[in-house]
Each structure stands twice: as structure tokens, then as C-alpha cells.
Design an enzyme around this catalytic site. Structure first.
Site, short mmCIF file in Angstrom:
data_model
loop_
_atom_site.label_atom_id
_atom_site.label_comp_id
_atom_site.label_asym_id
_atom_site.label_seq_id
_atom_site.Cartn_x
_atom_site.Cartn_y
_atom_site.Cartn_z
CB SER A 185 -51.01 22.88 -10.62
OG SER A 185 -50.46 23.49 -9.57
CG HIS A 196 -53.14 26.19 -12.41
ND1 HIS A 196 -54.68 27.10 -12.73
CD2 HIS A 196 -53.33 25.98 -11.10
CE1 HIS A 196 -55.08 27.05 -11.68
NE2 HIS A 196 -54.47 26.38 -10.66
CG HIS A 203 -56.35 29.07 -8.40
ND1 HIS A 203 -56.31 27.58 -8.14
CD2 HIS A 203 -57.44 29.49 -7.77
CE1 HIS A 203 -57.29 27.45 -7.35
NE2 HIS A 203 -58.01 28.51 -6.96
CG MET A 263 -56.66 28.99 -3.83
SD MET A 263 -55.66 27.58 -3.99
CE MET A 263 -54.47 28.00 -5.25
CG ASP A 267 -57.04 23.56 -9.69
OD1 ASP A 267 -56.28 22.73 -9.55
OD2 ASP A 267 -56.82 24.74 -9.31
CG ASP A 309 -52.38 26.28 -7.77
OD1 ASP A 309 -53.52 26.63 -8.01
OD2 ASP A 309 -52.01 25.20 -7.98
CG MET A 364 -61.31 25.18 -5.94
SD MET A 364 -59.77 24.91 -6.60
CE MET A 364 -59.15 23.59 -5.73
CG MET A 406 -51.94 28.42 -2.30
SD MET A 406 -51.57 26.86 -1.44
CE MET A 406 -52.07 25.87 -3.16
C1 DX5 Z 1 -54.98 23.43 -5.06
C2 DX5 Z 1 -54.57 23.87 -6.06
C3 DX5 Z 1 -54.40 22.81 -7.36
C4 DX5 Z 1 -53.33 21.96 -7.12
C5 DX5 Z 1 -53.73 20.61 -8.22
O1 DX5 Z 1 -55.23 23.99 -4.00
O2 DX5 Z 1 -55.47 24.72 -6.62
O3 DX5 Z 1 -53.93 23.58 -8.54
O4 DX5 Z 1 -52.15 22.16 -7.19
O5 DX5 Z 1 -52.98 19.81 -7.74
P1 DX5 Z 1 -52.97 18.22 -8.10
O6 DX5 Z 1 -53.27 17.95 -9.51
O7 DX5 Z 1 -52.00 17.30 -7.72
O8 DX5 Z 1 -54.43 17.86 -7.27
ZN ZN Z 2 -55.05 25.84 -8.68
#
Ligand code: DX5
Ligand code: ZN
Length: 231
Positions: free
Chosen positions: A12, A37, A70, A72, A179, A39, A141, A41
């Protein structure tokens, strides 16, 4: 391409150095990673803001990695075309954020990306049951989304086990991604429960060099023996 006999680590970028994104991607590729990956947001679905299609699109020009994106974000159906244009290989939307999930999943596939659905820790598996034949992957998740570096929620192991059974019963080949809080210490148990794709942010980027860290995760995952190797 990935299948249910593969073990894949998808680092990630949330825990990478954003000021050197291009170099980070190049280093992942030369360390032998296949997936990365992203993320995304929006500060509404989750209490944090990261990046969107323009950043991913710029990086697409410099990277051959499989872009596992991903989302969010609220109402992700509004942005499916923008992420296709940016060059996402897989687009994952949250079931909790999308009223018309089947329509959005179909649209993702129609635009040439692999469709995936993410479930927050408390969201029941039943919301994806009828979609499994259409889904390349379901993301479980294992932390409440929004931030890296949180602790793994233990009941998610049982959730992975139940999803694995559900996929087998449906005769589907949907991958299971986990994840949040994934480390070399819990990856073997998650693999035994049925997970195929492992996202890691802080436990990966915090421990360079990347090639060695990738190997540490893969060795710890102890791939399930193939039928021909079993007694
Ligand atoms: C959280 C993300 C994850 C996150 C994982 O909202 O979707 O992808 O970056 O990070 P770690 O491995 O540090 O929990
Ligand atoms: Zn993620």
C-alpha cells in the site's frame, strides 16, 4: 494472471514516500513485486484525503505494475470512467458507499478493469454473495479504513474463512484480499483461512530493502501445497 493458487503481496503506497512516488514504484518493480495498492480517500467516506485519478494517471506512464486501486470514496460509480482513463487495472469499491453495486461492478468490467468490492470489518458477507461470479476479488478490511499502521481486527480471520467457503459453494474463482494490519506474523493464518492477496503498508514500507521484505512476507505465507504434492 492471479488465481486462487497464487499468493500476492500488494504494497500500500499509503505508507510510501509521496514526494518520491515514481522512484518508489520503480523500486517495487525492480524488487520483484507485481501489484501495487493505491488507497484513494475522499475525506467523507473515510476521515483522510490522499490522491485521485490525476496522480495515478501520471504514475501509470512510468510503471508496469498491476495497479490495484482501492476507492474509499462516497458514490464511487461517479468516478469509474476517470479511473479507467487513469489506467487502473483493478478497481475496488466499498459496498457501504454504493447504492447500485451491481451497476457499478458491471461498469468497471465494461471499461476493461477487474471489478472488486471491499467490505468494512462489520459488513456482512451476504452483500457480495450474488455478485461473486462477476467479481475478480473481494477485499476484506481488517481495520477500519482511513489510516495505515492500525492493529489487525482478529475476527476478520473467521470472515475470510467464511468467504472462502462461500466462493467455493458458488463455484466462483473470486480472489480474497485482506487489507489492514497484515504482517509476516499473521499472513500464514490468513493464507490458511483462504486469503490470496495481502495488502501491507506500514509493515512493508517501514522495512526496506523491498526485495528482502517481499521475500519475508512470501516465506511466512507458506503457500498451500498443490494437490500433486499432497499425500
Ligand atoms: C486503510 C488502507 C490500507 C492501509 C494498510 O484504510 O485501506 O490499505 O494502507 O496499511 P497497514 O498495512 O499499515 O495497516
Ligand atoms: Zn487499502
Amino acid at each position: 494472471m492471479a488465481n486462487r493458487n497464487s499468493v500476492i503481496l500488494s504494497p500500500s503506497l499509503l505508507s510510501s514516500d509521496f514526494s518520491r512516488l515514481g522512484e518508489e514504484l520503480a523500486q517495487l518493480e525492480s524488487a520483484g513485486l507485481d501489484w501495487v495498492h493505491w488507497d484513494v480517500m475522499d475525506g467523507s467516506f473515510v476521515p483522510n484525503i490522499t490522491f485521485g485519478p490525476p496522480v495515478i494517471g501520471q504514475c501509470r506512464k512510468r510503471s508496469g505494475l498491476f495497479f490495484d486501486v482501492h476507492l474509499m470514496i462516497d458514490d464511487p460509480g461517479r468516478y469509474v470512467a476517470a479511473f479507467a482513463e487513469a489506467g487502473a487495472d483493478l478497481l475496488c469499491v466499498h459496498a457501504e458507499a454504493e447504492t447500485h453495486l451491481e451497476r457499478t461492478v458491471s461498469e468497471i468490467a465494461r471499461l476493461g478493469m477487474r471489478p472488486a468490492v471491499a467490505l468494512n470489518p462489520h459488513t456482512p458477507l451476504s452483500v457480495v454473495e450474488y455478485l461473486l461470479p462477476q467479481l475478480h476479488m473481494v477485499l476484506i478490511m481488517s481495520v477500519n479504513p482511513g489510516f495505515g499502521g492500525q492493529s489487525f481486527i482478529p475476527f476478520c480471520i473467521d470472515k475470510v474463512r467464511k468467504l472462502d467457503l462461500m466462493i467455493q459453494r458458488a463455484g466462483a474463482d473470486t480472489l480474497i484480499q485482506v487489507d489492514g494490519g497484515v504482517t509476516p506474523d499473521n499472513i500464514a493464518e490468513l493464507r490458511r483461512a483462504g486469503a490470496d492477496v495481502f495488502v501491507s503498508g506500514s509493515a512493508f514500507f517501514g522495512h526496506p530493502p523491498y526485495a528482502e521484505r517481499h521475500q519475508a512476507f512470501m516465506a511466512a505465507a507458506a503457500p498451500v501445497p498443490q494437490p500433486s504434492e499432497r499425500e
